[in-house]
Design a protein around this motif. Structure first.
Motif, short mmCIF file in Angstrom:
data_model
loop_
_atom_site.label_atom_id
_atom_site.label_comp_id
_atom_site.label_asym_id
_atom_site.label_seq_id
_atom_site.Cartn_x
_atom_site.Cartn_y
_atom_site.Cartn_z
N THR A 1 5.79 8.44 -0.78
CA THR A 1 4.56 7.79 -0.79
C THR A 1 4.18 6.75 0.32
O THR A 1 3.14 6.72 0.89
N VAL B 1 1.21 6.73 2.58
CA VAL B 1 0.42 5.28 2.83
C VAL B 1 0.18 5.01 4.39
O VAL B 1 -0.74 4.82 4.75
N TYR C 1 1.18 0.15 5.10
CA TYR C 1 2.49 0.52 4.93
C TYR C 1 3.30 -0.89 4.71
O TYR C 1 4.08 -0.99 3.78
N TYR D 1 2.36 -2.27 1.20
CA TYR D 1 3.32 -1.36 0.36
C TYR D 1 4.80 -1.71 0.20
O TYR D 1 5.43 -1.76 -1.00
N ASP E 1 2.49 3.23 -7.96
CA ASP E 1 1.13 3.32 -7.91
C ASP E 1 0.43 1.77 -7.87
O ASP E 1 -0.46 1.79 -6.84
N VAL F 1 0.76 0.82 -4.01
CA VAL F 1 -0.29 1.66 -3.15
C VAL F 1 -1.63 0.97 -3.17
O VAL F 1 -2.12 0.66 -2.18
#
Length: 261
Positions: A146, A150, A159, A162, A182, A185
């Motif tokens: 993920t 991202v 990033y 995140y 989630d 993100v």
């Protein structure tokens, strides 16, 4: 005198050498020396601890030297991998970090890394997603995939948000949740689900690179000049690191850049 003799004997033994074959002592002399050594060890067992520590230091120094040589061979993959997020891409000094989001030592090191990032806007930071705990905790792999997605979708700043958000969750060693990912993100500013399909190959390449470098766990850091890297200015740091130690490695590489310039 006895300690000096015993230290020599132990050094030969630990180095895998035969005392009998390396010496010119007679069998009777060797037997007498053996009795002296045994008696001295019984009276001073701390000598074995001292020798063990010295051997560990020697082994660590050898391992570090081999790692630095491997870095020099693989520097293009370390510095120029198109699938690795990079902050401050024009920096003349690079800090490369291999990490897993569920690694406890990565989590403990995260504040130090962020502090060094903040204090060194001229240093290139390269993140190597390496979910080594993915087989035990599958969300390690999910989080890494993920993260790369991202980055592809939102760029390095997204990033970085995140990345920081996942460590800020404090959920490590199997406690990371899908909700954590989630939320990270969303913290990154990504509103549509990122496509993780292309991340698998990138993770495999990072794993391969880590093995070539002899890295056995996370976190691991490589600090080096972007150009003119040598055994004298490259630092390989396995395990958790303090802000001061990481900054010292940056300063060493930076000094080499200034000297070269």
């Amino acid at each position: 005198m006895q300690k000096m003799l015993l230290t020599t004997l132990l050094a030969l033994c630990f180095a895998g050498q035969s005392f009998a074959s390396e010496s010119s002592f007679t069998p009777a002399q060797q037997e007498a020396i053996g009795k002296i050594a045994a008696g001295y060890l019984r009276a001073h067992p701390e000598l074995l601890v001292e020798m063990s520590q010295k051997l560990q230091q020697q082994a660590q120094a050898k391992q570090t030297s081999l790692a630095v040589q491997a870095v020099l061979k693989q520097q293009d993959r370390l510095l120029n991998d198109p699938d690795s997020p990079v902050l401050h891409p024009v920096g003349s000094v690079a800090v490369v970090q291999f990490f897993d989001y569920q690694c406890v030592y990565c989590s403990r090191t995260a504040p130090a890394v962020e502090a060094v990032i903040g204090a060194n806007p001229d240093v290139r930071f390269i993140w190597k997603e390496w979910p080594i705990f993915g087989s035990r905790w599958p969300l390690s792999t999910t989080a890494a995939q993920t993260g790369l997605a991202v980055w592809k979708q939102g760029g390095t700043e997204a990033y970085h948000r995140y990345h920081a958000a996942l460590y800020a969750s404090g959920h490590i060693e199997g406690d990371l949740t899908a909700a954590d990912i989630d939320a990270a993100v969303k913290r990154a500013g990504i509103r549509t689900a990122p496509d993780t399909a292309s991340a698998t190959v990138a993770l495999e390449r990072t794993s391969e690179l880590a093995k070539l470098l002899g890295i056995q766990g996370t976190p691991a850091f490589v600090v080096m000049p972007v150009t003119g890297a040598s055994a004298d200015n490259v630092s390989v740091i396995p395990g958790a690191v303090s802000q001061a130690a990481l900054q010292a490695a940056v300063n060493k590489a930076r000094a080499a850049v200034k000297k070269g310039g």
